[in-house]
Design a protein around this motif. Structure first.
Motif, PDB file in Angstrom:
ATOM      1  N   ASN A   1      -0.056   5.379  -8.606  1.00  0.00           N
ATOM      2  CA  ASN A   1      -0.130   6.803  -8.954  1.00  0.00           C
ATOM      3  C   ASN A   1      -1.220   7.511  -8.167  1.00  0.00           C
ATOM      4  OD1 ASN A   1       1.956   6.625 -10.790  1.00  0.00           O
ATOM      5  ND2 ASN A   1       0.610   6.259 -12.538  1.00  0.00           N
ATOM      6  N   ARG A   2      -2.324   6.836  -7.986  1.00  0.00           N
ATOM      7  CA  ARG A   2      -3.422   7.438  -7.208  1.00  0.00           C
ATOM      8  C   ARG A   2      -2.984   7.677  -5.764  1.00  0.00           C
ATOM      9  NH1 ARG A   2      -9.128   7.368  -7.747  1.00  0.00           N
ATOM     10  NH2 ARG A   2     -10.214   7.526  -5.751  1.00  0.00           N
ATOM     11  N   GLU A   3      -2.302   6.682  -5.178  1.00  0.00           N
ATOM     12  CA  GLU A   3      -1.829   6.844  -3.809  1.00  0.00           C
ATOM     13  C   GLU A   3      -0.811   7.976  -3.697  1.00  0.00           C
ATOM     14  OE1 GLU A   3      -0.289   3.104  -2.660  1.00  0.00           O
ATOM     15  OE2 GLU A   3      -2.228   2.077  -2.606  1.00  0.00           O
ATOM     16  N   VAL A   4       0.134   8.001  -4.641  1.00  0.00           N
ATOM     17  CA  VAL A   4       1.153   9.057  -4.615  1.00  0.00           C
ATOM     18  C   VAL A   4       0.510  10.424  -4.814  1.00  0.00           C
ATOM     19  CG1 VAL A   4       3.159   9.966  -5.839  1.00  0.00           C
ATOM     20  CG2 VAL A   4       3.017   7.536  -5.333  1.00  0.00           C
ATOM     21  N   LEU A   5      -0.440  10.501  -5.743  1.00  0.00           N
ATOM     22  CA  LEU A   5      -1.107  11.776  -6.014  1.00  0.00           C
ATOM     23  C   LEU A   5      -1.881  12.257  -4.793  1.00  0.00           C
ATOM     24  CD1 LEU A   5      -1.581  13.809  -8.306  1.00  0.00           C
ATOM     25  CD2 LEU A   5      -3.629  12.540  -8.899  1.00  0.00           C
ATOM     26  N   LEU A   6      -2.605  11.343  -4.150  1.00  0.00           N
ATOM     27  CA  LEU A   6      -3.358  11.734  -2.954  1.00  0.00           C
ATOM     28  C   LEU A   6      -2.426  12.112  -1.803  1.00  0.00           C
ATOM     29  CD1 LEU A   6      -6.205   9.048  -3.031  1.00  0.00           C
ATOM     30  CD2 LEU A   6      -6.425  11.490  -3.491  1.00  0.00           C
ATOM     31  N   ALA A   7      -1.307  11.385  -1.682  1.00  0.00           N
ATOM     32  CA  ALA A   7      -0.358  11.721  -0.619  1.00  0.00           C
ATOM     33  C   ALA A   7       0.272  13.098  -0.857  1.00  0.00           C
ATOM     34  CB  ALA A   7       0.735  10.647  -0.540  1.00  0.00           C
ATOM     35  N   ALA A   8       0.644  13.370  -2.114  1.00  0.00           N
ATOM     36  CA  ALA A   8       1.202  14.689  -2.428  1.00  0.00           C
ATOM     37  C   ALA A   8       0.172  15.791  -2.226  1.00  0.00           C
ATOM     38  CB  ALA A   8       1.727  14.703  -3.866  1.00  0.00           C
ATOM     39  N   GLY A   9      -1.065  15.535  -2.668  1.00  0.00           N
ATOM     40  CA  GLY A   9      -2.117  16.526  -2.459  1.00  0.00           C
ATOM     41  C   GLY A   9      -2.417  16.748  -0.996  1.00  0.00           C
ATOM     42  N   ARG A  10      -2.386  15.672  -0.203  1.00  0.00           N
ATOM     43  CA  ARG A  10      -2.624  15.801   1.233  1.00  0.00           C
ATOM     44  C   ARG A  10      -1.509  16.618   1.893  1.00  0.00           C
ATOM     45  NH1 ARG A  10      -3.786  11.003   1.882  1.00  0.00           N
ATOM     46  NH2 ARG A  10      -1.745  10.163   2.412  1.00  0.00           N
ATOM     47  N   ALA A  11      -0.259  16.346   1.487  1.00  0.00           N
ATOM     48  CA  ALA A  11       0.854  17.114   2.062  1.00  0.00           C
ATOM     49  C   ALA A  11       0.761  18.589   1.672  1.00  0.00           C
ATOM     50  CB  ALA A  11       2.191  16.524   1.589  1.00  0.00           C
TER      51      ALA A  11
ATOM     52  N   GLN B   1     -11.113  11.713   1.729  1.00  0.00           N
ATOM     53  CA  GLN B   1     -12.140  10.782   1.276  1.00  0.00           C
ATOM     54  C   GLN B   1     -11.745  10.034   0.012  1.00  0.00           C
ATOM     55  OE1 GLN B   1     -15.671  13.126   0.869  1.00  0.00           O
ATOM     56  NE2 GLN B   1     -15.891  13.484   3.076  1.00  0.00           N
ATOM     57  N   GLU B   2     -10.637  10.473  -0.645  1.00  0.00           N
ATOM     58  CA  GLU B   2     -10.121   9.837  -1.862  1.00  0.00           C
ATOM     59  C   GLU B   2     -11.195   9.777  -2.956  1.00  0.00           C
ATOM     60  OE1 GLU B   2      -8.469   6.075  -0.942  1.00  0.00           O
ATOM     61  OE2 GLU B   2      -6.935   6.881   0.431  1.00  0.00           O
ATOM     62  N   SER B   3     -11.864  10.874  -3.144  1.00  0.00           N
ATOM     63  CA  SER B   3     -12.902  10.940  -4.177  1.00  0.00           C
ATOM     64  C   SER B   3     -12.272  11.117  -5.553  1.00  0.00           C
ATOM     65  CB  SER B   3     -13.858  12.104  -3.887  1.00  0.00           C
ATOM     66  OG  SER B   3     -13.160  13.341  -3.907  1.00  0.00           O
ATOM     67  N   ASP B   4     -13.017  10.720  -6.575  1.00  0.00           N
ATOM     68  CA  ASP B   4     -12.527  10.853  -7.948  1.00  0.00           C
ATOM     69  C   ASP B   4     -12.371  12.313  -8.344  1.00  0.00           C
ATOM     70  OD1 ASP B   4     -12.531   8.108  -8.161  1.00  0.00           O
ATOM     71  OD2 ASP B   4     -14.559   8.019  -8.993  1.00  0.00           O
ATOM     72  N   ARG B   5     -13.228  13.164  -7.813  1.00  0.00           N
ATOM     73  CA  ARG B   5     -13.141  14.591  -8.142  1.00  0.00           C
ATOM     74  C   ARG B   5     -11.823  15.181  -7.648  1.00  0.00           C
ATOM     75  NH1 ARG B   5     -14.518  19.314  -5.444  1.00  0.00           N
ATOM     76  NH2 ARG B   5     -15.120  21.059  -6.795  1.00  0.00           N
ATOM     77  N   SER B   6     -11.426  14.820  -6.445  1.00  0.00           N
ATOM     78  CA  SER B   6     -10.156  15.316  -5.918  1.00  0.00           C
ATOM     79  C   SER B   6      -8.981  14.771  -6.715  1.00  0.00           C
ATOM     80  CB  SER B   6     -10.021  14.928  -4.447  1.00  0.00           C
ATOM     81  OG  SER B   6      -9.996  13.513  -4.297  1.00  0.00           O
ATOM     82  N   VAL B   7      -9.073  13.515  -7.161  1.00  0.00           N
ATOM     83  CA  VAL B   7      -7.988  12.936  -7.962  1.00  0.00           C
ATOM     84  C   VAL B   7      -7.869  13.665  -9.300  1.00  0.00           C
ATOM     85  CG1 VAL B   7      -7.214  10.853  -9.157  1.00  0.00           C
ATOM     86  CG2 VAL B   7      -8.132  10.690  -6.844  1.00  0.00           C
ATOM     87  N   ARG B   8      -9.008  13.944  -9.938  1.00  0.00           N
ATOM     88  CA  ARG B   8      -8.963  14.688 -11.200  1.00  0.00           C
ATOM     89  C   ARG B   8      -8.401  16.096 -10.994  1.00  0.00           C
ATOM     90  NH1 ARG B   8     -14.064  12.180 -11.852  1.00  0.00           N
ATOM     91  NH2 ARG B   8     -15.098  14.098 -11.129  1.00  0.00           N
TER      92      ARG B   8
END
Length: 489
Positions: A61-71, A220-227
């Motif tokens: 989920n973290r990878e998918v979330l970061l990939a979607a956010g990056r896109a 940077q895959e920081s926790d703040r960006s994930v939240r």
């Protein structure tokens, strides 16, 4: 043998049962402990497997979330660059014209300023000479007096002309200064336009900086960006869900408009399973309209659910857009006709239900139904165009549902893992409690056993000392430790 067994009293059966339970105490304890250990270890193993699955799903989920956010961040950055490029092309394309206009205005203002700064010439020395001559006393000579009077009159006339010329030149300078005001205003307007364009580019640059900061945090895959991405995904999911609920309500209204005319056109009451075929056809028509709306949005690059459409050339995508839009308008007109047909069918049903004497008054009043017909035709034409925008919340729902469902699955696995661990601990303590309850039932034989063992130990201690007693106690403690399971294991 059977009558003898049946003739035994109940208390004797109880004594036999207690004696049998006393003899089977150790095997029963071991069986209960073994079953408790097996259940405990099985549940702990299942909890561990669920915990591993939870961690794997959480990382996924973290990878998918970061990939979607990056896109998404890349799309925003790309869009901001396009806006800045458009603004620069639109505004800087006019900069040479504005620069030339400013230069012309500055040159004109400078020339007018130089011309307005001209000073009238100083009077010549002959005027002082004539004034000196005119002051010579000539009381005795009348001719000299006339000449001097004529010279004085000419001098005064020349001074008057010089004064008038000075006033005229001053008036011209004032006119030149007055003519400079429109040039100043035009220059201020031009500078204000340039300032506005620069401020627009600065605002775009600030927005681009914010998107770039967010994009760097995502990289940077920081926790703040994930939240932040999780909260944003949940918000988009809720908003898209509400928009889709409104779209479903619009689809139901659209179905009510065309269901009756479609049934009349197709005829019959054939069924496909438990569904009416005409209703299925009406829903298919509505979903075709929604599909055409999705195609239009994809060709306009408002949504990006189908990468194959986005990879097409601009000409092909433009042609597809016009074709889908033409078909959508055709569907809208067809649905408007079906909505009008529905009103005609309703009026026809009223005519059939009316009696012969009431038919003429009803037919006379049919002309009053035209606003209803126009309203239904308008709804039939507008609803397909409105449903075309369903593609936007549908894309948001699909993109955010993956993250939301993954988060819900992680939470469910975490709760299930905790429940299995609690159940494993409960099973282990239940086995210990059953053994204690078993010992409580046969407490009397156990008490007698303890009394006899205590008596024999005292006699053994008197005869052989305390070494054998210590050895026996150690052996018994070891057996109890072997029998008791490790609860925390």
């Amino acid at each position: 043998m059977s009558p003898l067994i049946n003739s035994l009293p109940l208390w004797l059966w109880l004594l036999f049962g207690l004696f049998a339970m006393f003899l089977a105490r150790r095997p029963v304890h071991r069986a209960i402990y073994a079953l408790a250990r097996f259940s405990y270890r099985s549940l702990r193993l299942a909890a561990g497997a669920l915990g591993t699955a939870e961690q794997t799903l959480l990382e996924r989920n973290r990878e998918v979330l970061l990939a979607a956010g990056r896109a998404t961040a890349e799309r925003h950055i790309e869009r901001e660059f396009e806006r800045i490029e458009g603004a620069m092309k639109r505004e800087l394309a006019q900069y040479p014209t504005l620069h030339r206009r400013l230069c012309e205005q500055l040159t004109s203002i400078d020339e007018d300023y130089v011309r307005s700064a001209e000073v009238p010439p100083e009077p010549s020395n002959w005027a002082r000479a004539i004034r000196s001559v005119s002051e010579i006393p000539a009381q005795d000579d009348s001719v000299v007096a006339d000449v001097l009077e004529t010279i004085n009159h000419s001098m005064r006339k020349a001074e008057s002309k010089a004064l008038e010329s000075y006033r005229e030149s001053t008036r011209e300078r004032h006119q030149l200064l007055k003519r400079m005001m429109p040039s100043w205003r035009a220059m201020l307007i031009t500078l204000g336009r340039i300032n506005k364009n620069v401020e627009s580019v600065i605002r775009r640059a600030k927005a681009l900086d914010l998107h770039m900061e967010r994009y760097e945090e995502i990289l940077q895959e920081s926790d703040r960006s994930v939240r932040f991405l999780s909260a944003s995904s949940m918000g988009r999911f809720l908003i898209a869900s509400m928009a889709l609920m409104v779209a479903v309500a619009g689809i139901s209204v659209n179905f009510q408009l065309i269901a009756r005319p479609v049934a009349e056109i197709l005829g019959g009451n054939s069924f496909l399973g438990s569904f009416v075929v005409t209703d299925i056809v009406a829903y298919v028509l509505i979903f075709l309209q929604v599909s055409l709306g999705i195609m239009v949005m994809e060709c306009l690059q408002v949504t990006r659910m189908f990468p194959a459409i986005n990879t097409l050339s601009d000409n092909i995508r433009r042609r597809l857009n016009w074709a889908a839009l033409a078909l959508l308008l055709l569907f809208s007109m067809v649905e408007a006709c079906l909505a009008f047909t529905r009103e005609l069918l309703l009026q026809y049903d009223q005519l059939l239900a009316a009696s012969a004497g009431e038919a003429l008054p009803m037919m006379a009043g049919m002309g009053t139904y035209w606003p209803v017909s126009l309203t239904q035709m308008g709804l039939g034409f507008i609803l397909p165009l409105i449903l075309a925008f369903t593609a936007i919340p549908l894309e948001q729902f699909i993109s955010s549902a993956r993250t939301v469902i993954g988060t819900c699955l992680v939470l469910s696995l975490r709760l299930l893992c905790g429940g299995l661990r609690l159940l494993a601990t409960s099973v282990m303590h239940t086995g210990i409690l059953l053994n204690r309850f078993y010992d409580l039932v046969i407490f009397f034989p156990l008490w007698l056993q303890d009394v006899l063992l205590h008596y024999w130990k005292e006699r053994a201690n008197k005869g052989s000392g305390g070494r054998e007693n210590t050895t026996e106690n150690n052996e018994r403690a070891g057996e109890e430790l072997m029998a008791e399971p490790a609860v925390n294991g």
